[in-house]
Structures are given as structure tokens and as C-alpha cells.
Design a protein around this motif. Structure first.
Motif, short mmCIF file in Angstrom:
data_model
loop_
_atom_site.label_atom_id
_atom_site.label_comp_id
_atom_site.label_asym_id
_atom_site.label_seq_id
_atom_site.Cartn_x
_atom_site.Cartn_y
_atom_site.Cartn_z
N GLY A 60 0.78 -1.23 -0.04
CA GLY A 60 -0.09 -0.11 0.06
C GLY A 60 0.75 1.32 -0.11
N TRP A 61 2.05 1.33 -0.27
CA TRP A 61 3.10 2.49 -0.45
C TRP A 61 3.03 3.03 -1.73
CZ3 TRP A 61 5.82 4.41 3.73
CH2 TRP A 61 5.68 3.53 4.87
N LYS A 62 2.97 4.40 -1.89
CA LYS A 62 2.84 4.97 -3.08
C LYS A 62 4.29 5.65 -3.33
CE LYS A 62 1.15 8.93 -5.61
NZ LYS A 62 0.42 10.08 -5.68
N LEU A 63 5.30 4.90 -4.03
CA LEU A 63 6.53 5.18 -4.18
C LEU A 63 6.82 6.55 -5.08
CD1 LEU A 63 9.48 4.67 -3.42
CD2 LEU A 63 9.50 2.79 -5.15
N LEU A 64 7.61 7.48 -4.54
CA LEU A 64 8.05 8.56 -5.43
C LEU A 64 9.28 8.65 -5.81
CD1 LEU A 64 6.23 11.58 -3.51
CD2 LEU A 64 5.33 10.27 -5.76
N PHE A 65 9.48 8.96 -6.90
CA PHE A 65 11.10 9.16 -7.49
C PHE A 65 11.48 10.57 -7.94
CE2 PHE A 65 9.54 4.94 -8.60
CZ PHE A 65 10.30 4.01 -8.20
N PHE A 66 12.77 10.50 -7.48
CA PHE A 66 13.44 11.82 -8.09
C PHE A 66 14.87 11.53 -8.41
CE2 PHE A 66 10.12 13.12 -4.97
CZ PHE A 66 9.54 14.30 -5.72
N ASP A 67 15.14 12.24 -9.46
CA ASP A 67 16.62 12.01 -10.30
C ASP A 67 17.28 13.20 -9.88
OD1 ASP A 67 16.23 13.49 -12.32
OD2 ASP A 67 15.42 11.87 -13.59
N GLU A 68 18.67 13.40 -10.25
CA GLU A 68 19.38 14.46 -9.90
C GLU A 68 18.80 15.75 -10.63
OE1 GLU A 68 21.25 12.86 -13.58
OE2 GLU A 68 20.40 12.09 -11.92
N THR A 69 18.17 15.65 -11.82
CA THR A 69 17.69 16.72 -12.53
C THR A 69 16.21 17.30 -11.99
OG1 THR A 69 16.19 15.62 -13.97
CG2 THR A 69 18.65 15.78 -14.70
N GLN A 70 15.84 16.68 -11.15
CA GLN A 70 14.44 17.25 -10.26
C GLN A 70 14.60 17.55 -8.95
OE1 GLN A 70 13.01 13.09 -11.02
NE2 GLN A 70 11.51 13.80 -12.50
N ILE A 71 15.92 17.59 -8.52
CA ILE A 71 16.10 17.84 -7.19
C ILE A 71 16.20 19.51 -7.02
CG2 ILE A 71 17.42 17.94 -4.91
CD1 ILE A 71 16.01 15.29 -5.54
N ASN A 72 15.08 20.22 -6.77
CA ASN A 72 15.22 21.63 -6.53
C ASN A 72 14.09 21.88 -5.77
OD1 ASN A 72 12.89 22.63 -8.47
ND2 ASN A 72 14.25 21.92 -9.93
N GLU A 73 13.95 23.09 -5.10
CA GLU A 73 13.03 23.45 -4.16
C GLU A 73 11.62 23.66 -4.81
OE1 GLU A 73 12.27 26.60 -0.84
OE2 GLU A 73 14.01 26.92 -1.90
N ASP A 74 11.68 24.27 -5.69
CA ASP A 74 10.09 24.35 -6.50
C ASP A 74 9.68 23.19 -7.04
OD1 ASP A 74 10.29 27.06 -6.19
OD2 ASP A 74 11.02 27.52 -8.26
N ASN A 75 10.49 22.04 -7.44
CA ASN A 75 9.93 20.97 -7.84
C ASN A 75 9.61 20.04 -6.82
OD1 ASN A 75 9.28 18.94 -9.89
ND2 ASN A 75 11.09 17.88 -9.24
N LEU A 76 10.41 19.87 -5.85
CA LEU A 76 10.14 19.03 -4.32
C LEU A 76 8.92 19.73 -3.80
CD1 LEU A 76 13.57 18.63 -3.18
CD2 LEU A 76 12.21 16.84 -4.55
N LEU A 77 8.92 20.89 -3.81
CA LEU A 77 7.56 21.42 -3.14
C LEU A 77 6.16 21.04 -3.81
CD1 LEU A 77 8.92 24.71 -1.52
CD2 LEU A 77 8.57 22.63 -0.38
N ASN A 78 6.34 21.28 -4.91
CA ASN A 78 5.16 21.08 -5.84
C ASN A 78 4.55 19.35 -6.12
OD1 ASN A 78 4.78 23.93 -6.67
ND2 ASN A 78 6.31 23.66 -8.49
N ASN A 79 5.62 18.82 -5.90
CA ASN A 79 5.52 17.26 -5.95
C ASN A 79 5.09 16.52 -4.48
OD1 ASN A 79 5.47 16.64 -8.81
ND2 ASN A 79 7.28 17.84 -8.95
N LEU A 80 5.59 17.51 -3.43
CA LEU A 80 5.29 16.69 -2.22
C LEU A 80 4.25 17.28 -1.52
CD1 LEU A 80 9.14 16.45 -1.28
CD2 LEU A 80 7.51 14.51 -2.13
#
Length: 80
Positions: A60-80
Motif C-alpha cells: 500500500g505504499w505509493k513510491l515517488l522518484f526524483f533523479d538529480e535533474t528534479q532536485i530543486n526546491e520548486d519541484n520538490l514542493l510542488n510534488n510533495l
């Protein structure tokens, strides 16, 4: 953010250790990865992701993935 680092072996599901897990009661683990490393050692990023999605999904876990190109404050805050 309501996430805790567990990539040091503090949390496992079927011998798989995500990098972070949600600590607000939601079943959301996060994997942060470097694409070149996964290609070199796992051979195929999508196969690696699918395997982990299947394993975590069984519980029942919904796994999220982030690669090195996606690690920035805006992207993380928008996806989490």
C-alpha cells in the motif's frame, strides 16, 4: 516537509530501503537517485523503478522518484 531520512537502513520493505518516508501517517516513500549510477549498476532505470513500485505497492505504499535533474526546491514542493 513531513519526511524523514531512512536511507541509512532504518526502514525496509522486502529488503528494499527507500531514501525517505513520510512521517504523517501516509505511506509515501521517496527514492532519490543519480541516473548514470542506476544505468551502470542496474542496467535499466525503468526496470529498477517498476520492481520497487511493485514491491512497495504490495504493502500500500505509493513510491515517488526524483533523479538529480528534479532536485530543486520548486519541484520538490510542488510534488510533495
Amino acid at each position: 516537509l513531513p519526511y524523514k531520512f531512512v536511507g541509512n537502513g532504518k526502514f525496509f520493505i522486502e529488503n528494499k530501503c527507500p531514501d525517505f518516508i513520510n512521517i504523517n501517517g501516509e505511506k509515501i516513500p521517496i527514492e532519490v537517485y543519480y541516473r548514470k549510477h542506476k544505468q551502470m549498476f542496474k542496467g535499466n532505470i525503468e526496470a529498477w523503478k517498476n520492481e520497487r513500485l511493485e514491491i512497495f505497492g504490495k504493502y500500500g505504499w505509493k513510491l515517488l522518484f526524483f533523479d538529480e535533474t528534479q532536485i530543486n526546491e520548486d519541484n520538490l514542493l510542488n510534488n510533495l
